[in-house]
Structures are given as structure tokens and as C-alpha cells.
Motif scaffolding. Structure first.
Motif, PDB file in Angstrom:
ATOM      1  N   PHE A 146       0.826  -1.201   0.000  1.00  0.00           N
ATOM      2  CA  PHE A 146       0.000   0.000   0.000  1.00  0.00           C
ATOM      3  C   PHE A 146       0.867   1.260   0.000  1.00  0.00           C
ATOM      4  CE2 PHE A 146      -2.187   3.374   2.378  1.00  0.00           C
ATOM      5  CZ  PHE A 146      -3.309   3.545   1.575  1.00  0.00           C
ATOM      6  N   THR A 147       1.882   1.284   0.854  1.00  0.00           N
ATOM      7  CA  THR A 147       2.728   2.471   0.953  1.00  0.00           C
ATOM      8  C   THR A 147       3.554   2.677  -0.305  1.00  0.00           C
ATOM      9  OG1 THR A 147       2.906   2.031   3.336  1.00  0.00           O
ATOM     10  CG2 THR A 147       4.388   3.685   2.424  1.00  0.00           C
ATOM     11  N   MET A 148       3.938   1.605  -0.971  1.00  0.00           N
ATOM     12  CA  MET A 148       4.706   1.743  -2.203  1.00  0.00           C
ATOM     13  C   MET A 148       3.896   2.477  -3.261  1.00  0.00           C
ATOM     14  SD  MET A 148       6.890  -1.090  -4.338  1.00  0.00           S
ATOM     15  CE  MET A 148       5.480  -2.070  -4.786  1.00  0.00           C
ATOM     16  N   SER A 149       2.579   2.247  -3.297  1.00  0.00           N
ATOM     17  CA  SER A 149       1.724   2.981  -4.228  1.00  0.00           C
ATOM     18  C   SER A 149       1.754   4.469  -3.926  1.00  0.00           C
ATOM     19  CB  SER A 149       0.282   2.462  -4.137  1.00  0.00           C
ATOM     20  OG  SER A 149       0.201   1.110  -4.511  1.00  0.00           O
ATOM     21  N   LEU A 150       1.741   4.826  -2.648  1.00  0.00           N
ATOM     22  CA  LEU A 150       1.837   6.235  -2.266  1.00  0.00           C
ATOM     23  C   LEU A 150       3.197   6.801  -2.663  1.00  0.00           C
ATOM     24  CD1 LEU A 150       0.201   6.213   1.294  1.00  0.00           C
ATOM     25  CD2 LEU A 150      -0.845   6.812  -0.902  1.00  0.00           C
ATOM     26  N   GLY A 151       4.248   5.994  -2.481  1.00  0.00           N
ATOM     27  CA  GLY A 151       5.587   6.428  -2.873  1.00  0.00           C
ATOM     28  C   GLY A 151       5.670   6.723  -4.363  1.00  0.00           C
ATOM     29  N   LEU A 152       4.989   5.904  -5.164  1.00  0.00           N
ATOM     30  CA  LEU A 152       4.943   6.145  -6.612  1.00  0.00           C
ATOM     31  C   LEU A 152       4.288   7.484  -6.922  1.00  0.00           C
ATOM     32  CD1 LEU A 152       3.806   2.601  -7.830  1.00  0.00           C
ATOM     33  CD2 LEU A 152       5.997   3.657  -8.334  1.00  0.00           C
ATOM     34  N   LEU A 153       3.160   7.752  -6.273  1.00  0.00           N
ATOM     35  CA  LEU A 153       2.397   8.965  -6.558  1.00  0.00           C
ATOM     36  C   LEU A 153       3.141  10.229  -6.141  1.00  0.00           C
ATOM     37  CD1 LEU A 153      -1.198   7.799  -5.523  1.00  0.00           C
ATOM     38  CD2 LEU A 153      -0.331   8.188  -7.833  1.00  0.00           C
ATOM     39  N   VAL A 154       3.905  10.133  -5.055  1.00  0.00           N
ATOM     40  CA  VAL A 154       4.677  11.293  -4.595  1.00  0.00           C
ATOM     41  C   VAL A 154       5.953  11.442  -5.410  1.00  0.00           C
ATOM     42  CG1 VAL A 154       5.925  12.311  -2.653  1.00  0.00           C
ATOM     43  CG2 VAL A 154       3.725  11.191  -2.268  1.00  0.00           C
ATOM     44  N   GLY A 155       6.628  10.328  -5.661  1.00  0.00           N
ATOM     45  CA  GLY A 155       7.916  10.374  -6.355  1.00  0.00           C
ATOM     46  C   GLY A 155       7.824  10.778  -7.807  1.00  0.00           C
ATOM     47  N   GLY A 156       6.710  10.441  -8.483  1.00  0.00           N
ATOM     48  CA  GLY A 156       6.566  10.753  -9.893  1.00  0.00           C
ATOM     49  C   GLY A 156       6.680  12.233 -10.224  1.00  0.00           C
ATOM     50  N   PRO A 157       5.815  13.078  -9.665  1.00  0.00           N
ATOM     51  CA  PRO A 157       5.916  14.517  -9.971  1.00  0.00           C
ATOM     52  C   PRO A 157       7.186  15.153  -9.430  1.00  0.00           C
ATOM     53  CG  PRO A 157       4.243  14.110  -8.288  1.00  0.00           C
ATOM     54  CD  PRO A 157       4.637  12.777  -8.844  1.00  0.00           C
ATOM     55  N   LEU A 158       7.724  14.619  -8.327  1.00  0.00           N
ATOM     56  CA  LEU A 158       8.991  15.152  -7.813  1.00  0.00           C
ATOM     57  C   LEU A 158      10.118  14.926  -8.815  1.00  0.00           C
ATOM     58  CD1 LEU A 158       8.972  14.146  -4.024  1.00  0.00           C
ATOM     59  CD2 LEU A 158       8.723  16.441  -4.988  1.00  0.00           C
ATOM     60  N   SER A 159      10.126  13.754  -9.444  1.00  0.00           N
ATOM     61  CA  SER A 159      11.189  13.464 -10.419  1.00  0.00           C
ATOM     62  C   SER A 159      11.046  14.325 -11.663  1.00  0.00           C
ATOM     63  CB  SER A 159      11.180  11.979 -10.788  1.00  0.00           C
ATOM     64  OG  SER A 159      10.063  11.661 -11.593  1.00  0.00           O
ATOM     65  N   ASP A 160       9.803  14.672 -12.033  1.00  0.00           N
ATOM     66  CA  ASP A 160       9.594  15.539 -13.196  1.00  0.00           C
ATOM     67  C   ASP A 160      10.070  16.963 -12.916  1.00  0.00           C
ATOM     68  OD1 ASP A 160       8.496  13.588 -14.821  1.00  0.00           O
ATOM     69  OD2 ASP A 160       6.444  13.984 -14.179  1.00  0.00           O
ATOM     70  N   ASN A 161       9.912  17.422 -11.678  1.00  0.00           N
ATOM     71  CA  ASN A 161      10.209  18.810 -11.351  1.00  0.00           C
ATOM     72  C   ASN A 161      11.604  19.022 -10.777  1.00  0.00           C
ATOM     73  OD1 ASN A 161       7.592  20.726 -11.518  1.00  0.00           O
ATOM     74  ND2 ASN A 161       6.979  18.623 -11.092  1.00  0.00           N
ATOM     75  N   PHE A 162      12.153  18.012 -10.105  1.00  0.00           N
ATOM     76  CA  PHE A 162      13.455  18.166  -9.466  1.00  0.00           C
ATOM     77  C   PHE A 162      14.519  17.246 -10.053  1.00  0.00           C
ATOM     78  CE2 PHE A 162      10.332  19.641  -6.419  1.00  0.00           C
ATOM     79  CZ  PHE A 162      10.856  20.857  -6.025  1.00  0.00           C
ATOM     80  N   GLY A 163      14.129  16.409 -11.014  1.00  0.00           N
ATOM     81  CA  GLY A 163      15.099  15.568 -11.693  1.00  0.00           C
ATOM     82  C   GLY A 163      15.102  14.134 -11.203  1.00  0.00           C
ATOM     83  N   ARG A 164      15.390  13.195 -12.126  1.00  0.00           N
ATOM     84  CA  ARG A 164      15.432  11.767 -11.778  1.00  0.00           C
ATOM     85  C   ARG A 164      16.548  11.480 -10.771  1.00  0.00           C
ATOM     86  NH1 ARG A 164      10.874  12.433 -14.351  1.00  0.00           N
ATOM     87  NH2 ARG A 164      11.026  12.442 -16.640  1.00  0.00           N
ATOM     88  N   ARG A 165      17.660  12.202 -10.919  1.00  0.00           N
ATOM     89  CA  ARG A 165      18.825  11.950 -10.081  1.00  0.00           C
ATOM     90  C   ARG A 165      18.481  12.120  -8.603  1.00  0.00           C
ATOM     91  NH1 ARG A 165      24.518  13.337 -11.371  1.00  0.00           N
ATOM     92  NH2 ARG A 165      23.626  14.180 -13.280  1.00  0.00           N
ATOM     93  N   MET A 166      17.842  13.239  -8.273  1.00  0.00           N
ATOM     94  CA  MET A 166      17.526  13.523  -6.877  1.00  0.00           C
ATOM     95  C   MET A 166      16.582  12.477  -6.288  1.00  0.00           C
ATOM     96  SD  MET A 166      15.043  14.776  -4.651  1.00  0.00           S
ATOM     97  CE  MET A 166      13.875  15.787  -5.551  1.00  0.00           C
ATOM     98  N   VAL A 167      15.536  12.140  -7.043  1.00  0.00           N
ATOM     99  CA  VAL A 167      14.545  11.188  -6.540  1.00  0.00           C
ATOM    100  C   VAL A 167      15.139   9.790  -6.410  1.00  0.00           C
ATOM    101  CG1 VAL A 167      12.336  10.074  -7.063  1.00  0.00           C
ATOM    102  CG2 VAL A 167      12.611  12.525  -7.430  1.00  0.00           C
ATOM    103  N   LEU A 168      15.926   9.380  -7.404  1.00  0.00           N
ATOM    104  CA  LEU A 168      16.523   8.043  -7.363  1.00  0.00           C
ATOM    105  C   LEU A 168      17.514   7.920  -6.215  1.00  0.00           C
ATOM    106  CD1 LEU A 168      16.663   5.298  -8.779  1.00  0.00           C
ATOM    107  CD2 LEU A 168      18.484   6.193 -10.209  1.00  0.00           C
ATOM    108  N   ILE A 169      18.380   8.926  -6.034  1.00  0.00           N
ATOM    109  CA  ILE A 169      19.350   8.895  -4.937  1.00  0.00           C
ATOM    110  C   ILE A 169      18.632   8.850  -3.594  1.00  0.00           C
ATOM    111  CG2 ILE A 169      21.074  10.271  -3.699  1.00  0.00           C
ATOM    112  CD1 ILE A 169      22.144  11.227  -6.324  1.00  0.00           C
ATOM    113  N   THR A 170      17.641   9.719  -3.443  1.00  0.00           N
ATOM    114  CA  THR A 170      16.905   9.772  -2.179  1.00  0.00           C
ATOM    115  C   THR A 170      16.200   8.450  -1.902  1.00  0.00           C
ATOM    116  OG1 THR A 170      16.534  12.148  -2.518  1.00  0.00           O
ATOM    117  CG2 THR A 170      15.181  11.046  -0.858  1.00  0.00           C
ATOM    118  N   GLY A 171      15.578   7.877  -2.936  1.00  0.00           N
ATOM    119  CA  GLY A 171      14.889   6.609  -2.761  1.00  0.00           C
ATOM    120  C   GLY A 171      15.818   5.491  -2.331  1.00  0.00           C
ATOM    121  N   LEU A 172      17.012   5.439  -2.924  1.00  0.00           N
ATOM    122  CA  LEU A 172      17.983   4.401  -2.550  1.00  0.00           C
ATOM    123  C   LEU A 172      18.524   4.623  -1.136  1.00  0.00           C
ATOM    124  CD1 LEU A 172      19.942   3.989  -5.913  1.00  0.00           C
ATOM    125  CD2 LEU A 172      18.519   2.264  -4.793  1.00  0.00           C
ATOM    126  N   ILE A 173      18.758   5.879  -0.771  1.00  0.00           N
ATOM    127  CA  ILE A 173      19.240   6.174   0.593  1.00  0.00           C
ATOM    128  C   ILE A 173      18.175   5.783   1.617  1.00  0.00           C
ATOM    129  CG2 ILE A 173      19.842   8.033   2.185  1.00  0.00           C
ATOM    130  CD1 ILE A 173      21.230   9.445  -0.138  1.00  0.00           C
TER     131      ILE A 173
END
Length: 357
Positions: free
Chosen positions: A21-48
Motif C-alpha cells: 500500500f505504501t509503495m503505491s503512495l511512494g509512486l504517486l509522490v515520487g513521480g511529480p517530484l522526479s519531473d520537477n526536481f530531476g530523476r537523479r535527486m529522486v533516485l538517490i533519495t529513494g535508494l538512501i
């Protein structure tokens, strides 16, 4: 885990539901963040986040603490998951994108086959806590690989750094009506898999009275078929356009489900049931990557938001279908009818695209 945390095993099962359930929320939040702040930031943050949460889950001594770290883990995983298809769409499109999605699909087919063996090996050598430590080490390794190999070829950001624009990507998906069939297509196909997985133990061990070892073999047969469809897809992409392969795979998918229902009605036993199931489930190995590639063609600059919506609908619909199927009378005919209904949705969606695409 239940013994180590001093709780009933049902509480441990809750950690899986919370994670999905929470992973679905993570998708919804992470998607627009990656469009506006870049894939690099979201991917690094997600892995950390994944590294910290996995290590935290490994040292947890209470179920409450475990649940919170699993929530954190799922959120990080959602950010990573939504970044990958968006990164592909940033670089390529069309047939090339379909080939890369097919490669990802191949890995996702192999992963559930390999993961239990890795987990069992770890449990032979150490406690269950080391499974979480292994995930933490693996996520850290991926962070290193991404930094050295992937990031040098990625743009620092895709869109403007404005929080006010976070909903723009979602509005773009909503307004792009040509993408709607592909969302429905993906959700229905994945729901078939989830309904089967939900009732797999009943089907094989209760209805067909197979042993645990035989159950594992028959379950793995679906993964092998999915792998074969995926490999065939990669070959066909050299000669046939992605949308045509998607339609062809859907025909296999629907035909397999219809044959499955007939095998149950006429009591053909395992000889009729298993091949039909292998085709209906295995065809997703070609359906999913091509569907994703065609869907993302409409979102050259908002791939993160588009991937988030596709993923959220896919997991949400599959979870709902799985839950509703458990409310039906527990019988193989009920399960087969449920799968046929979902298969009809994919088939009708495919027919609808013949005139428009």
C-alpha cells in the motif's frame, strides 16, 4: 520473524500489506517530484531511504518499529521504481524504449524466481535479520553503480524546480485521453496475475492435491513461460512495431484464460488447466513492456508522473481485484470466472484501440 519479535504470524503478514500500500503512495509522490526536481535527486533519495529503512528493519525488536521501517522502506522503493521508466523515456522512445522495457521485464521475471533461493541461503547461514541487511547492502551497491555509470549520462533535472508544478504532470496524464486505454490494459492484465497468486496455493495444493514441491514446480512453470514470451518479444521488436506485439500478446492472454475456464467447466484436469494458465500468465511477459512503452510515448516531459499513475492504478486495481476475489465462494470455477472477467477487459480494450491507434 514472528518468534523473534514475539508476535502472532498474522502481524508479520501485515508488514507485506503495509509495504504494498505504501509503495503505491511512494509512486504517486515520487513521480511529480522526479519531473520537477530531476530523476537523479529522486533516485538517490529513494535508494538512501531504502538503505536506512532496510537496516532499521533488520535491527527492529518490536513489531511497531518494524512496521514503521517497512513503511519507510516502501516509500523509498516507490521513488526508485517510478524513476526507472521515466529515465528510459527521457533518453529513447518508440521501439527502442519497448526493447529496454522488455529487458526490465525480463529482470522482473527472473527476480521472483531467484529471490526465494537467495533468502533461503541467507536463512541457512544467519537469522532473518540478515535478509534486511542484505537488502540494505544491495541498495547501497546500486547507489554506487547509479552514481558511477548511470548519472553521468542523465540530465540533472527534467522540468522546472517549482513545487507549484507538482500536480501539472498528473493533469497532463488526465487530459491525455489517448493514454487511458493503456492504463486500463495494464491494470487488468496485472490483476489476472494477482488473482492467480492469491489463490495459487488453493488451486494446486487443495483442488489438485499436489505436494509442496510439485506446487513450486508448477508455479515456476508460469515464470518460465513469461520468460519465453519476453524473449520472443525482444526478437519480434526487431521486425514488428510494439503496439502490434501488444495486441498479439493480448490475444494469447485472452485465449489462455478462455481455455482455462473451459478446462475447469469440462474438468480436463491438470493436463488442460496448466498449459492454459501458463499461456494466460506468461503472455504478460510481452504485454507489460509494450504497454508501458506505448503509454509513455504520450509523456515526453512528464514521464515520472505518468509512470506513477500507471503504477498506482496497476497495484491498486490488482489489490482490489485480489481482495474481491477472496469474497467469492472458494472454488476453482469462481477463480476462473474472475480471471475471465479481467481478461475480457484487456481484450475489449485491445479491440477499442484498433480504430483509434
Amino acid at each position: 520473524m514472528a518468534e523473534g519479535l514475539g508476535v502472532d504470524i498474522s502481524k508479520i503478514a501485515l508488514t507485506i500489506s503495509v509495504y504494498v500500500f505504501t509503495m503505491s503512495l511512494g509512486l504517486l509522490v515520487g513521480g511529480p517530484l522526479s519531473d520537477n526536481f530531476g530523476r537523479r535527486m529522486v533516485l538517490i533519495t529513494g535508494l538512501i531511504i531504502t538503505v536506512i529503512a532496510s537496516f532499521g528493519a533488520g535491527v527492529s525488536d518490536q513489531i511497531t518499529t518494524m512496521l514503521w521501517f517497512r513503511v519507510m522502506h516502501a516509500f523509498g522503493a516507490g521513488w526508485v521504481l517510478v524513476s526507472v521508466p521515466a529515465m528510459i523515456r527521457d533518453r529513447v522512445g518508440g521501439q527502442e524504449a519497448a526493447k529496454l522495457f522488455s529487458m526490465i521485464g525480463l529482470i522482473m521475471v527472473l527476480a521472483p524466481a531467484v529471490a526465494p533461493a537467495v533468502g533461503s541461503t541467507i536463512l541457512e547461514l544467519a537469522s532473518w535479520r540478515w535478509i534486511f541487511f542484505f537488502i540494505a547492502f544491495y541498495a547501497f551497491f546500486l547507489l554506487f553503480i547509479a552514481w558511477k555509470i548511470i548519472f553521468p549520462y542523465m540530465p540533472k533535472r527534467v522540468g522546472p524546480r517549482k513545487v507549484a508544478n507538482l500536480l501539472d504532470g498528473y493533469m497532463a496524464v488526465v487530459h491525455e485521453r489517448r493514454s487511458w486505454p493503456f492504463i486500463l490494459w495494464q491494470s487488468a492484465g496485472f490483476s489476472v496475475v494477482m488473482v492467480f497468486v492469491t489463490h495459487a496455493s488453493y488451486i494446486y495444493q487443495d483442488h489438485f492435491a499436489l505436494s509442496s514441491s510439485k506446487f513450486s514446480l508448477f508455479f515456476a512453470a508460469n515464470l518460465i513461460t513469461m520468460l519465453l514470451f519476453n524473449l520472443a518479444n525482444r526478437i519480434l521488436l526487431q521486425h514488428i512495431r510494439s503496439l502490434s506485439i501488444l495486441r498479439l500478446a493480448t490475444l494469447f492472454h485472452f485465449s489462455g484464460i478462455v481455455a482455462l475456464l473451459l478446462s475447469v467447466i469440462f474438468d480436463w484436469g491438470l493436463i488442460g488447466f496448466v498449459p492454459a494458465l501458463m499461456v494466460s500468465i506468461g503472455s504478460l511477459g510481452a504485454m507489460s513492456p509494450n504497454n508501458q512503452a506505448n503509454y509513455l510515448e504520450y509523456f515526453p516531459t512528464t514521464g515520472g508522473s505518468a509512470s506513477a499513475i500507471l503504477g498506482a492504478f496497476q497495484f491498486g486495481a490488482a489489490g482490489l481485484a485480489s481482495a474481491l476475489s477472496t469474497q467469492l465462494p472458494l472454488s476453482i470455477i469462481s477463480i476462473a470466472i474472475c480471471m475471465v472477467i479481467l481478461g475480457c477487459i484487456s481484450f475489449i480494450t485491445m479491440l477499442a484501440t484498433l480504430r483509434k491507434y
